[in-house]
Design a protein around this motif. Structure first.
Motif, mmCIF file in Angstrom:
data_model
loop_
_atom_site.group_PDB
_atom_site.id
_atom_site.type_symbol
_atom_site.label_atom_id
_atom_site.label_comp_id
_atom_site.label_asym_id
_atom_site.label_seq_id
_atom_site.Cartn_x
_atom_site.Cartn_y
_atom_site.Cartn_z
ATOM 1 N N ALA A 21 -26.122 0.579 10.269
ATOM 2 C CA ALA A 21 -25.330 1.059 11.287
ATOM 3 C C ALA A 21 -25.400 -0.022 12.484
ATOM 4 C CB ALA A 21 -25.951 2.466 11.897
ATOM 5 N N GLN A 22 -26.272 -0.217 12.933
ATOM 6 C CA GLN A 22 -26.420 -1.552 13.708
ATOM 7 C C GLN A 22 -25.624 -2.573 13.699
ATOM 8 O OE1 GLN A 22 -30.216 -3.607 14.642
ATOM 9 N NE2 GLN A 22 -30.142 -2.366 16.637
ATOM 10 N N ASP A 23 -25.588 -2.999 12.312
ATOM 11 C CA ASP A 23 -24.837 -4.219 12.034
ATOM 12 C C ASP A 23 -23.412 -3.879 12.138
ATOM 13 O OD1 ASP A 23 -27.102 -5.707 11.180
ATOM 14 O OD2 ASP A 23 -26.717 -5.082 8.904
ATOM 15 N N LEU A 24 -22.908 -2.739 11.907
ATOM 16 C CA LEU A 24 -21.482 -2.593 12.231
ATOM 17 C C LEU A 24 -21.019 -2.466 13.598
ATOM 18 C CD1 LEU A 24 -20.890 0.665 9.731
ATOM 19 C CD2 LEU A 24 -20.633 -1.692 9.434
ATOM 20 N N LEU A 25 -22.149 -2.491 14.623
ATOM 21 C CA LEU A 25 -21.572 -2.832 15.934
ATOM 22 C C LEU A 25 -21.342 -4.119 16.381
ATOM 23 C CD1 LEU A 25 -24.483 -0.760 17.794
ATOM 24 C CD2 LEU A 25 -21.886 0.014 17.520
ATOM 25 N N ASP A 26 -20.488 -4.378 17.085
ATOM 26 C CA ASP A 26 -20.261 -5.747 17.504
ATOM 27 C C ASP A 26 -21.222 -6.193 18.789
ATOM 28 O OD1 ASP A 26 -17.971 -5.777 15.944
ATOM 29 O OD2 ASP A 26 -16.779 -4.894 17.652
ATOM 30 N N CYS A 27 -22.177 -6.212 18.346
ATOM 31 C CA CYS A 27 -23.423 -6.467 19.110
ATOM 32 C C CYS A 27 -23.401 -8.242 19.455
ATOM 33 C CB CYS A 27 -24.949 -6.440 18.574
ATOM 34 S SG CYS A 27 -25.377 -4.582 18.380
ATOM 35 N N GLY A 28 -23.610 -8.563 20.772
ATOM 36 C CA GLY A 28 -23.407 -10.053 20.859
ATOM 37 C C GLY A 28 -21.864 -10.393 21.450
ATOM 38 N N SER A 29 -21.158 -9.437 21.103
ATOM 39 C CA SER A 29 -19.723 -9.876 21.368
ATOM 40 C C SER A 29 -19.414 -9.344 22.923
ATOM 41 C CB SER A 29 -18.873 -8.927 20.519
ATOM 42 O OG SER A 29 -18.627 -7.791 20.832
ATOM 43 N N PRO A 30 -18.381 -10.015 23.377
ATOM 44 C CA PRO A 30 -18.139 -9.681 24.930
ATOM 45 C C PRO A 30 -17.563 -8.157 25.055
ATOM 46 C CG PRO A 30 -16.623 -11.643 24.135
ATOM 47 C CD PRO A 30 -17.297 -11.219 23.008
ATOM 48 N N VAL A 31 -17.173 -7.538 23.826
ATOM 49 C CA VAL A 31 -17.176 -6.063 24.223
ATOM 50 C C VAL A 31 -18.490 -5.398 24.351
ATOM 51 C CG1 VAL A 31 -16.345 -4.153 22.629
ATOM 52 C CG2 VAL A 31 -15.006 -6.005 22.714
ATOM 53 N N ALA A 32 -19.372 -5.916 23.501
ATOM 54 C CA ALA A 32 -20.730 -5.226 23.711
ATOM 55 C C ALA A 32 -21.634 -5.629 25.162
ATOM 56 C CB ALA A 32 -21.656 -5.790 22.702
ATOM 57 N N THR A 33 -21.114 -6.748 25.601
ATOM 58 C CA THR A 33 -22.123 -7.268 26.709
ATOM 59 C C THR A 33 -21.289 -7.016 28.164
ATOM 60 O OG1 THR A 33 -20.879 -9.171 26.286
ATOM 61 C CG2 THR A 33 -23.033 -8.980 25.473
ATOM 62 N N ALA A 34 -20.119 -6.638 27.749
ATOM 63 C CA ALA A 34 -19.203 -6.541 29.202
ATOM 64 C C ALA A 34 -19.356 -4.971 29.642
ATOM 65 C CB ALA A 34 -17.647 -6.409 29.090
ATOM 66 N N LYS A 35 -19.187 -4.733 31.008
ATOM 67 C CA LYS A 35 -19.301 -3.368 31.181
ATOM 68 C C LYS A 35 -18.348 -2.650 30.803
ATOM 69 C CE LYS A 35 -21.769 -4.003 35.688
ATOM 70 N NZ LYS A 35 -21.649 -3.711 37.254
ATOM 71 N N HIS A 36 -18.505 -1.468 30.417
ATOM 72 C CA HIS A 36 -17.343 -0.452 29.733
ATOM 73 C C HIS A 36 -17.716 0.702 30.009
ATOM 74 C CE1 HIS A 36 -15.587 1.186 26.233
ATOM 75 N NE2 HIS A 36 -15.070 0.161 26.025
ATOM 76 N N PRO A 37 -16.738 1.710 30.409
ATOM 77 C CA PRO A 37 -16.704 3.041 30.637
ATOM 78 C C PRO A 37 -17.481 3.934 29.636
ATOM 79 C CG PRO A 37 -14.575 2.571 29.944
ATOM 80 C CD PRO A 37 -15.366 1.361 30.063
ATOM 81 N N ALA A 38 -18.047 5.039 29.908
ATOM 82 C CA ALA A 38 -18.590 5.675 28.815
ATOM 83 C C ALA A 38 -17.694 6.434 27.785
ATOM 84 C CB ALA A 38 -19.336 7.096 29.465
#
Length: 430
Positions: A226-243
């Motif tokens: 499941a963790q592999d399906l996240l875009d971990c390390g991408s700008p999407v994951a590291t940028a601030k994001h609304p809940a």
């Protein structure tokens, strides 16, 4: 506290936020599952009472039986439902999230997802026993509907909300009783590696949970998948994001790949089903046979009506050759005969009807002879000098037999054969 609104199989909730839970999962994974996507050699399964081994002696009563064995296994953590979700400092606590279907896993043995015969059930039981996993052993599929998962989020972060399982696949074979040359012109009946084999798919207990990019989880776990399906390390994951929800490119691509594989498989089945059987130019041996119940008067008699089946009948003056059979297009491989059974009386070839071929106890009938594996049969023989045989349909893999000895009783297919020996017949030359 969390729960799933969807009904279904028993679920195990695991939280990636608890060090204790992760530790327990690691211990479980180390003993219960091999590395993700790597072939696993199955441990010898505890055989059912009376289960033979390759090379064991068998008797003529075993000619109409077969037993499964596992050739290979592979265990792959698979995510069935997924949703990428951001949790901010102000949005921790219990939330209910609607996850989308990622992939669907269906229990299947050979060409059929209709798990009802003894052979299929015993095979899947061996798979679970060999791996030490609780796998599905009946007709079953993971849900194709969206699922609501309630979860108590205690830390902010980028999460994968998931439901998943371990998909178990592999190859199987069957043990059949047949004559074997023992040297010096002698023969004996032994359990041999039969020609019928195929692949199987099943899955383990469903698990649901949540895991963040920062969490450390076992490499072969469903959490890690499941963790592999996240875009971990991408700008999407590291940028601030609304809940709230966030799209994951990794998950989207994985779903496209899964959908493409399903579509390709369905297209292949449709093409195969659409192809009409080519009328066969049969090369029949001159000998004519009756297929008898050994030592008794009833034998196989072909139907006069198209919607009837092959039944046990007693030969009389009025049988009109419906009880006479010839072996056509005969081949032999490793001592096992393969042949088409042509009926002299109605000119048809023995077959399992295509529309019920996936059913346990489907009846045997005759149809216009064609190039069709439903009309091909493996013939297992007793030692030379004996006319006793067992018969197996090439397409379905099922053995032929009858439920009871009675005039008019239909000849049917049984996935594991008839354990009382009523699948042993005699090929008696007329």
């Amino acid at each position: 506290m969390r729960h799933s609104r969807s009904s279904g199989l028993w679920r195990i909730g695991l939280t990636a936020l608890s060090a204790l839970a992760v530790s327990a999962l690691a211990a479980t994974t180390a003993t219960a599952a091999p590395a993700a996507a790597a072939p696993a050699t199955a441990k010898p399964a505890a055989l059912a009472a009376g289960q033979p081994k390759l090379g064991d002696s068998c008797t003529p009563a075993d000619l109409g039986k077969r037993y499964p064995y596992i050739k290979s296994t592979q265990v792959v953590p698979t995510i069935t439902h997924f949703k990428g979700w951001y949790v901010t400092e102000g949005s921790t606590g219990s939330q209910t999230i609607e996850t989308s279907t990622q992939t669907v896993v269906t229990v299947q043995v050979g060409l059929s997802a209709n798990i009802q015969g003894s052979f299929q059930v015993e095979l899947l039981g061996q798979v679970g026993g060999s791996l030490g996993l609780n796998v599905q052993i009946s007709s079953s599929t993971t849900s194709s509907e969206s699922k609501s998962i309630s979860w108590d989020f205690r830390r902010p972060g980028y999460y994968a909300l998931y439901e998943g399982t371990r998909k178990v696949t592999g190859q199987y074979g069957s043990l059949n009783c047949n004559r074997v040359a023992t040297g010096n012109g002698n023969s004996a009946t032994k359990w041999v590696d039969g020609p019928e084999s195929g692949s199987y798919t099943t899955y383990t207990t469903l698990e649901e949970g949540a895991v963040r990019c920062e969490d450390t989880v076992p490499a072969s776990s469903i959490m890690r998948k499941a963790q592999d399906l996240l875009d971990c390390g991408s700008p999407v994951a590291t940028a601030k994001h609304p809940a709230g929800p966030v799209r994951s490119a990794n998950a989207d691509q994985a779903k496209r790949d899964a959908d493409k594989a399903v579509t390709a498989a369905q297209s292949m089945k449709a093409v195969q089903a659409a192809q009409p059987a080519t009328r066969a130019a049969l090369d029949c041996q001159p000998a004519v046979y009756k297929i008898d119940v050994p030592g008794k008067p009833l034998n196989w008699s072909a139907p006069l009506l198209a919607n009837d089946g092959i039944r046990l009948r007693e030969s009389t003056f009025f049988s009109a050759h419906l009880d006479n059979w010839r072996l056509c297009n005969v081949t032999e491989n490793n001592g096992v005969l393969e042949a088409t059974l042509w009926n002299w009386g109605n000119g048809g070839c023995a077959t399992i009807p295509a529309d019920i071929a996936n059913l346990e106890q489907a009846y045997l009938t005759t149809a216009t002879c064609g190039e069709d594996d439903l009309q091909r049969f493996y013939i297992y023989r007793d030692v030379p000098g004996s006319s006793k045989i067992g018969l197996q349909n090439k397409y379905t893999g099922s053995m032929l037999g009858h439920d009871r000895y009675a005039d008019g009783e239909l000849v049917r297919q049984y996935s594991g054969g008839r354990q009382d020996g009523t699948g042993t017949y005699a090929l008696t030359r007329v």
